[in-house]
Design a protein around this motif. Sequence first.
Motif, short mmCIF file in Angstrom:
data_model
loop_
_atom_site.label_atom_id
_atom_site.label_comp_id
_atom_site.label_asym_id
_atom_site.label_seq_id
_atom_site.Cartn_x
_atom_site.Cartn_y
_atom_site.Cartn_z
N ALA A 3 0.84 -1.21 0.00
CA ALA A 3 0.00 0.00 0.00
C ALA A 3 0.87 1.26 0.00
O ALA A 3 0.62 2.21 -0.76
N THR A 4 1.91 1.27 0.85
CA THR A 4 2.84 2.40 0.87
C THR A 4 3.52 2.56 -0.48
O THR A 4 3.68 3.68 -0.99
N HIS A 5 3.89 1.45 -1.06
CA HIS A 5 4.59 1.50 -2.35
C HIS A 5 3.68 2.03 -3.45
O HIS A 5 4.11 2.82 -4.29
N GLN A 6 2.43 1.62 -3.46
CA GLN A 6 1.50 2.11 -4.48
C GLN A 6 1.26 3.61 -4.35
O GLN A 6 1.15 4.32 -5.35
N ARG A 7 1.21 4.11 -3.11
CA ARG A 7 1.05 5.55 -2.91
C ARG A 7 2.27 6.30 -3.45
O ARG A 7 2.14 7.37 -4.05
N TRP A 8 3.45 5.74 -3.21
CA TRP A 8 4.67 6.40 -3.70
C TRP A 8 4.68 6.42 -5.23
O TRP A 8 5.00 7.44 -5.84
N LYS A 9 4.31 5.32 -5.85
CA LYS A 9 4.27 5.30 -7.31
C LYS A 9 3.28 6.32 -7.87
O LYS A 9 3.54 6.95 -8.90
N ALA A 10 2.17 6.51 -7.17
CA ALA A 10 1.20 7.52 -7.61
C ALA A 10 1.81 8.92 -7.54
O ALA A 10 1.59 9.76 -8.43
N GLN A 11 2.58 9.18 -6.48
CA GLN A 11 3.24 10.49 -6.35
C GLN A 11 4.27 10.68 -7.46
O GLN A 11 4.39 11.77 -8.05
N LEU A 12 5.04 9.65 -7.75
CA LEU A 12 6.04 9.74 -8.81
C LEU A 12 5.38 9.91 -10.18
O LEU A 12 5.88 10.64 -11.04
N ARG A 13 4.27 9.26 -10.38
CA ARG A 13 3.55 9.37 -11.66
C ARG A 13 3.13 10.82 -11.92
O ARG A 13 3.15 11.28 -13.06
N ARG A 14 2.78 11.52 -10.84
CA ARG A 14 2.34 12.91 -10.99
C ARG A 14 3.48 13.85 -11.41
O ARG A 14 3.22 14.97 -11.84
N LEU A 15 4.73 13.40 -11.31
CA LEU A 15 5.84 14.22 -11.77
C LEU A 15 5.84 14.36 -13.30
O LEU A 15 6.46 15.28 -13.83
N GLY A 16 5.20 13.44 -14.00
CA GLY A 16 5.11 13.52 -15.46
C GLY A 16 6.41 13.25 -16.18
O GLY A 16 6.61 13.73 -17.30
N ILE A 17 7.30 12.48 -15.55
CA ILE A 17 8.59 12.17 -16.19
C ILE A 17 8.39 11.04 -17.19
O ILE A 17 7.93 9.96 -16.81
#
Length: 276
Positions: free
Chosen positions: A198-212
Amino acid sequence: MNYRHSFHAGNSADVVKHSLLIALVRALQHKPGALTLIDTHAGCGLYDLGGDDAQRTGEATQGVLRAFADANPLLDDYRAAVHAVNGGDEPRLYPGSPQFLAQLLRPQDALILNEKHPDDASTLRGAMRGTGAAIHERDAYELWLAMVPPRTPRGVVVVDPPYEQTDERARITATLAAAHRKWAHGVTVIWYPLKDSATHQRWKAQLRRLGIPKFLVVEHWLYDSEQPGIYNGAGLFIVNPPYAFMQALPPLLEASRAALAPEGHEGEILCGWLDD
């Protein structure tokens, strides 16, 4: 999570991380232009698998020793790099990422290592003597941002923290965003443990928002089902992986999975783009 590397040297995460790191750098070296290799959390550089810390966990038996017992030639480069710091057939010492990177250097390449902990930095200097590496003792995230873009046309930043601090993921996210603005075409490798999905999925969502764009995710899950509260593997985020690396990746990942699968489990390595 405290991931001091002396306790975990040579475990399954190291096998995957270092196998992929070798393949990644060699893919970049298909072109003759100079590379700068930057390791932000370099650690001690070399680890005693017979020492108290490593023996307390025994994790090398499920990692490097499994890789050495496996016959798949796709792991030969990894095994050769470990052999290079050992005298006998069975590894007694385990090279950290700085040693793997130093072995890959060509005359035109540069290696920059950073370790904030004074004792580890002192050990690192001894382990890397004669390699030509530049060694810093700075905050890892400050150094990461200060060193990009490198002086050479291309480079790789390796980010491999112990995840001792509760804000580690937030600092990685913020620094990656800032570094990408300065060096959009740079290659970045970020290691992370897999423990709480669950923690990992939240982090991936935050990284996805960077738009890299060109943001690769590789996840090595040791167990076939969720194992709450225990270490379940590790992964790598890789920004801007080169084409030659992507071509070589599927068989290398399968070789790693097969060699490292725990007794009674198949294990799984997932690989895909963050924005898929």
